[in-house]
Write an enzyme that holds these catalytic residues in place. Structure first.
Site, mmCIF file in Angstrom:
data_model
loop_
_atom_site.group_PDB
_atom_site.id
_atom_site.type_symbol
_atom_site.label_atom_id
_atom_site.label_comp_id
_atom_site.label_asym_id
_atom_site.label_seq_id
_atom_site.Cartn_x
_atom_site.Cartn_y
_atom_site.Cartn_z
ATOM 1 N NE ARG A 26 -1.308 -1.475 3.641
ATOM 2 C CZ ARG A 26 -1.611 -1.021 5.129
ATOM 3 N NH1 ARG A 26 -2.686 -0.360 5.274
ATOM 4 N NH2 ARG A 26 -0.560 -1.193 5.877
ATOM 5 C CD GLU A 31 7.365 7.835 15.856
ATOM 6 O OE1 GLU A 31 8.634 7.940 16.741
ATOM 7 O OE2 GLU A 31 6.258 7.651 16.343
ATOM 8 C CD GLN A 49 10.206 30.080 11.725
ATOM 9 O OE1 GLN A 49 10.691 30.832 12.598
ATOM 10 N NE2 GLN A 49 10.839 30.345 10.343
ATOM 11 C CG ASP A 50 7.825 22.351 11.350
ATOM 12 O OD1 ASP A 50 8.711 22.338 12.129
ATOM 13 O OD2 ASP A 50 6.827 21.559 11.202
ATOM 14 C CG ASN A 51 11.085 27.747 8.066
ATOM 15 O OD1 ASN A 51 10.103 28.483 8.217
ATOM 16 N ND2 ASN A 51 12.467 27.882 8.533
ATOM 17 N NE ARG A 61 16.071 27.169 -2.204
ATOM 18 C CZ ARG A 61 15.341 28.232 -2.448
ATOM 19 N NH1 ARG A 61 15.554 29.401 -1.790
ATOM 20 N NH2 ARG A 61 14.261 28.215 -3.549
ATOM 21 C CG HIS A 64 21.565 31.143 3.738
ATOM 22 N ND1 HIS A 64 20.531 30.662 3.260
ATOM 23 C CD2 HIS A 64 22.088 31.910 2.995
ATOM 24 C CE1 HIS A 64 20.611 31.029 2.053
ATOM 25 N NE2 HIS A 64 21.462 31.977 1.787
ATOM 26 C CE LYS A 73 18.574 26.998 9.449
ATOM 27 N NZ LYS A 73 19.134 27.489 8.281
ATOM 28 C CG HIS A 120 21.871 24.359 6.516
ATOM 29 N ND1 HIS A 120 20.775 24.717 5.792
ATOM 30 C CD2 HIS A 120 22.087 23.128 6.272
ATOM 31 C CE1 HIS A 120 19.987 23.655 5.179
ATOM 32 N NE2 HIS A 120 21.072 22.839 5.753
ATOM 33 C CE1 TYR A 133 14.656 26.461 7.498
ATOM 34 C CE2 TYR A 133 14.210 25.403 5.485
ATOM 35 C CZ TYR A 133 14.488 26.423 6.431
ATOM 36 O OH TYR A 133 14.430 27.656 5.788
ATOM 37 C CG ASP A 171 22.152 32.741 -1.443
ATOM 38 O OD1 ASP A 171 22.140 33.426 -0.257
ATOM 39 O OD2 ASP A 171 21.681 31.438 -1.280
#
Length: 186
Positions: A26, A31, A49-51, A61, A64, A73, A120, A133, A171
């Site tokens: 299926r 998790e 916070q979730d992004n 990218r 940073h 993160k 990162h 993240y 950047d």
């Protein structure tokens, strides 16, 4: 029963996390985060916070970081594949200026935990990549810092990179690591 495996990376403060994937005809279930499992592995952080971002092949990218409001993160890829990198910018660390990278993909389901004190970035290897993240502190726009992706003193080996990556205007203008060090000591 623990659903994740946590492995220390060669630089202290970096961890590769491998969730247990349960699959059948299926599909699958896994998790992706469990506070108790993470705490048992010595990672007792709270995320606030979730992004999520989507990028196309060849996008880079980074690198940073947040200056005063440093973020831990927990990063993962839910579609596609990236080469994810962390650079140690903790000035008192024995691995200051060293980098570690890992391939994260929807297939390997790996996650990468990057403690506060690291720059990162990631480079997209697939046609598209959706990147998620969790952060241990909120994003503060005025607190951004960065280091140029191809800094010769850091020497990141970006796999699959042919020519110049696709970069944001911001950047493209990030400083060299030497400039970051000079700014930190002033």
């Amino acid at each position: 029963m623990t659903q994740i495996k946590v492995k220390k990376a060669p630089i202290e403060g970096l961890f590769i996390i491998e969730p247990t994937k349960h699959g059948d005809n299926r599909g699958y279930f896994m998790e992706t985060y469990n506070y108790n499992d993470m705490k048992e592995a010595g990672l007792d952080m709270v995320f606030v916070q979730d992004n999520q971002s989507m990028s196309t092949k060849g996008v880079l990218r980074g690198l940073h970081f947040q200056k005063q409001y440093s973020q831990g993160k927990l990063v993962r890829v839910i579609k596609g594949e990236v080469f994810d990198v962390a650079v140690d910018i903790r000035k008192d660390s024995p691995t200051f200026g060293k980098w570690f990278g890992a391939i994260l993909s929807e297939e390997n389901c790996r996650q990468f935990y990057i403690s506060p004190g690291f720059a990162h970035g990631f480079y997209v290897l697939s046609d598209i990549a959706e990147f998620c993240y969790k952060c241990t502190d909120f994003y503060h726009p005025g607190d951004e810092g960065g280091i140029i992706w191809n800094d010769p003193d850091i020497g990141i080996e970006w796999p699959g990179l042919a020519g110049e990556p696709l970069l944001s205007e911001k950047d493209k203008k990030l400083p060299l690591f030497k400039t970051f060090i000079r700014q930190e000591t002033e």
